[in-house]
Design a protein around this motif. Structure first.
Motif, PDB file in Angstrom:
ATOM      1  N   GLY A   1       7.490 -30.712   3.182  1.00 53.58           N
ATOM      2  CA  GLY A   1       6.474 -31.705   3.476  1.00 53.58           C
ATOM      3  C   GLY A   1       5.110 -31.385   2.919  1.00 53.58           C
ATOM      4  N   THR A   2       4.931 -30.202   2.333  1.00 55.98           N
ATOM      5  CA  THR A   2       3.655 -29.832   1.722  1.00 55.98           C
ATOM      6  C   THR A   2       3.327 -30.760   0.566  1.00 55.98           C
ATOM      7  N   GLN A   3       2.089 -31.259   0.533  1.00 54.98           N
ATOM      8  CA  GLN A   3       1.653 -32.161  -0.525  1.00 54.98           C
ATOM      9  C   GLN A   3       0.697 -31.438  -1.470  1.00 54.98           C
ATOM     10  N   ILE A   4       0.922 -31.617  -2.762  1.00 56.91           N
ATOM     11  CA  ILE A   4       0.127 -30.929  -3.776  1.00 56.91           C
ATOM     12  C   ILE A   4      -0.357 -31.944  -4.801  1.00 56.91           C
ATOM     13  N   ARG A   5      -1.643 -31.876  -5.095  1.00 55.67           N
ATOM     14  CA  ARG A   5      -2.245 -32.697  -6.153  1.00 55.67           C
ATOM     15  C   ARG A   5      -2.616 -31.769  -7.297  1.00 55.67           C
ATOM     16  N   LEU A   6      -2.066 -31.993  -8.493  1.00 55.42           N
ATOM     17  CA  LEU A   6      -2.263 -31.110  -9.632  1.00 55.42           C
ATOM     18  C   LEU A   6      -3.279 -31.687 -10.602  1.00 55.42           C
ATOM     19  N   ASN A   7      -4.190 -30.851 -11.039  1.00 53.07           N
ATOM     20  CA  ASN A   7      -5.138 -31.235 -12.075  1.00 53.07           C
ATOM     21  C   ASN A   7      -4.449 -31.173 -13.437  1.00 53.07           C
ATOM     22  N   GLY A   8      -5.094 -31.734 -14.460  1.00 54.22           N
ATOM     23  CA  GLY A   8      -4.528 -31.682 -15.803  1.00 54.22           C
ATOM     24  C   GLY A   8      -4.427 -30.250 -16.309  1.00 54.22           C
ATOM     25  N   GLY A   9      -3.471 -30.017 -17.203  1.00 55.78           N
ATOM     26  CA  GLY A   9      -3.284 -28.681 -17.768  1.00 55.78           C
ATOM     27  C   GLY A   9      -2.745 -27.684 -16.768  1.00 55.78           C
ATOM     28  N   THR A  10      -1.943 -28.144 -15.812  1.00 56.65           N
ATOM     29  CA  THR A  10      -1.447 -27.287 -14.733  1.00 56.65           C
ATOM     30  C   THR A  10       0.075 -27.235 -14.746  1.00 56.65           C
ATOM     31  N   THR A  11       0.611 -26.049 -14.460  1.00 59.84           N
ATOM     32  CA  THR A  11       2.058 -25.860 -14.336  1.00 59.84           C
ATOM     33  C   THR A  11       2.376 -25.367 -12.932  1.00 59.84           C
TER      34      THR A  11
END
Length: 337
Positions: free
Chosen positions: A136-146
């Protein structure tokens, strides 16, 4: 971490002198460089162990290595039986490589998700990504991210791997700590929201907490003040060339993860960090004509401005010039020193 530092940590692990952070750092290095030819032999020189005279092997090494394999009942090693000792030495040395490479808990005292079970999510520069993990953990990734993560969590911990920048809202589970491995930090949480910015090759890394409490440990061996506990509104910074280790400070709540809305706040921030943000958020590509300008620092806040507007403002504030040439933005000008 480079190979020489990894060799030093491997020696400390075998000597039973490594602390938990050092063991975790070595395990991370092995996983990140799993395809490097001959890595195991370089970290654990089997030929040295096998060819050394009996007296050259550190006292108790066979027992220390064999004990985890035998459930605490390591066999006695007769001093007058060199053939048996040699066989045990070979088995023990091979066991070390196997244990370390597979992340065995008893030697490195850390649970790891097998590399083969990890999924990979990559967000290109100029875009953002969202993912909800199995817990259920939510993650928002910025550009250039792996981001590397398991399809489901098993064992005593929830562990993932980040290279870049992301904002986390971790589902609370006090019995299964959530651990994020990044190039500069290992961050441990139970349930909270926070932002991590740590990419391989990036000069400045940071962790900022919006809610809850996290534990941050620098992953570079020998770093002073390498562990910090953060509560809401606190941030830690790390620079690889700073011998003082990680620095703790405060941050405005509205600036934690502000990149999600393309809001950026800089306080005496060097240009190279700002350009990195522009690459991630807007997908720009820079060619620096005069590297001296990268040390220029800026204090400014940009709220949902276009990349062109931001670069124009930076140019007005300094002697730095930006010129678009095809798909590249050329950076030139004079040093600010």
């Amino acid at each position: 971490m480079n190979l020489q530092q990894a060799k030093h940590l491997a020696h400390k692990v075998l000597a039973n002198e490594a602390n938990p952070e050092e063991k975790a750092a070595l395990q991370q290095y092995i996983q990140d460089n799993a395809l490097l030819p001959g890595l195991e032999e370089q970290l654990f020189p089997l030929q040295e162990l096998m060819s050394a005279p009996d007296s050259a092997l550190p006292a108790g090494m066979e027992e220390r290595i064999l004990t985890p394999l035998t459930g605490g009942n390591a066999p006695a090693i007769p001093a007058r039986r060199p053939v048996l000792r040699q066989l045990l030495r070979i088995s023990a040395a091979a066991a070390v490589v196997l244990i370390v490479c597979l992340g065995a808990y008893r030697l490195l005292h850390t649970d790891r998700t097998p590399e083969t079970t990890l999924q990979t999510l990559v967000t290109p520069n100029g875009s953002q990504g969202n993912i909800t993990l199995a817990d259920g953990t939510q993650i928002r990734l910025n550009g250039g991210t792996t981001l590397r993560y398991p399809s489901s969590f098993t064992g005593k911990t929830r562990e993932i791997y980040l290279d870049g920048e992301a904002f986390f809202e971790v589902s609370e589970d006090s019995s299964h700590p959530f651990i994020i491995h990044a190039p500069a930090f290992t961050t441990t949480v139970l349930g909270t929201s926070f932002n991590i910015k740590s990419a391989a090759g990036q000069q400045l890394s940071e962790v900022a907490v919006a809610t809850g409490k996290v534990r941050v440990a620098a992953t570079v061996a020998g770093t002073a003040d390498s562990v910090a506990y953060l509560t809401p509104g606190e941030v830690v910074y790390y620079h690889p060339n700073d011998p003082a280790g990680i620095h703790k400070g405060s941050i405005a709540f509205n600036m934690i993860g502000a990149w999600k809305d393309r809001r950026f706040h800089y306080d005496q921030t060097p240009l190279h960090s700002i350009l990195h943000d522009m690459e991630s958020a807007y997908g720009l590509h820079f060619r620096v004509v005069n590297p001296a300008v990268l040390s220029c620092t800026f204090s400014a806040t940009f709220n949902n401005m276009t990349a062109t507007e931001i670069l124009q403002t930076l140019a007005l504030m300094s002697q730095v010039k930006f010129q678009i040439k095809d798909s590249l933005t050329e950076v030139s000008g004079q040093s600010c020193n």
